[in-house]
Motif scaffolding. Structure first.
Motif, PDB file in Angstrom:
ATOM      1  N   VAL A   1     -85.763  62.945  58.520  1.00 57.16           N
ATOM      2  CA  VAL A   1     -86.675  64.082  58.457  1.00 57.16           C
ATOM      3  C   VAL A   1     -85.887  65.360  58.209  1.00 57.16           C
ATOM      4  O   VAL A   1     -86.276  66.196  57.375  1.00 57.16           O
ATOM      5  N   ARG A   2     -84.779  65.512  58.877  1.00 56.97           N
ATOM      6  CA  ARG A   2     -83.930  66.697  58.703  1.00 56.97           C
ATOM      7  C   ARG A   2     -83.401  66.776  57.278  1.00 56.97           C
ATOM      8  O   ARG A   2     -83.397  67.847  56.654  1.00 56.97           O
ATOM      9  N   GLU A   3     -82.968  65.636  56.727  1.00 57.65           N
ATOM     10  CA  GLU A   3     -82.460  65.618  55.353  1.00 57.65           C
ATOM     11  C   GLU A   3     -83.571  65.955  54.359  1.00 57.65           C
ATOM     12  O   GLU A   3     -83.339  66.682  53.383  1.00 57.65           O
ATOM     13  N   ASN A   4     -84.772  65.441  54.594  1.00 52.62           N
ATOM     14  CA  ASN A   4     -85.894  65.745  53.719  1.00 52.62           C
ATOM     15  C   ASN A   4     -86.239  67.230  53.731  1.00 52.62           C
ATOM     16  O   ASN A   4     -86.574  67.815  52.711  1.00 52.62           O
ATOM     17  N   ARG A   5     -86.168  67.853  54.896  1.00 62.95           N
ATOM     18  CA  ARG A   5     -86.438  69.290  55.006  1.00 62.95           C
ATOM     19  C   ARG A   5     -85.405  70.079  54.220  1.00 62.95           C
ATOM     20  O   ARG A   5     -85.731  71.064  53.553  1.00 62.95           O
ATOM     21  N   LEU A   6     -84.145  69.680  54.331  1.00 65.57           N
ATOM     22  CA  LEU A   6     -83.087  70.388  53.619  1.00 65.57           C
ATOM     23  C   LEU A   6     -83.220  70.234  52.107  1.00 65.57           C
ATOM     24  O   LEU A   6     -82.916  71.146  51.346  1.00 65.57           O
ATOM     25  N   LYS A   7     -83.670  69.079  51.647  1.00 67.48           N
ATOM     26  CA  LYS A   7     -83.859  68.848  50.223  1.00 67.48           C
ATOM     27  C   LYS A   7     -84.981  69.709  49.669  1.00 67.48           C
ATOM     28  O   LYS A   7     -84.920  70.163  48.529  1.00 67.48           O
TER      29      LYS A   7
END
Length: 61
Positions: free
Chosen positions: A53-59
């Protein structure tokens, strides 16, 4: 069954009692460790999901 373990009935019952207790302890320890392993697996899975979820937000940013 207890009297088959020795000539004295009391000794057989004592042995059966000790064996039953040892079996109960072993089963309890096994179930406790299985529960802890399951909890650990769930926490690891939740951590991986939170990282995704954190990686998706950063993307998206």
């Amino acid at each position: 069954m207890a009297s088959m373990l020795g000539n004295y009935e009391a000794l057989g019952y004592i042995c059966m009692g000790i064996l039953a207790f040892a079996l109960g302890v072993c089963v309890t320890i096994l179930l406790y460790r299985l529960r802890k392993a399951e909890e650990h697996r769930k926490k690891a899975e939740e951590y991986k999901q939170s990282q995704q979820v954190r990686e998706n937000r950063l993307k998206k940013e």
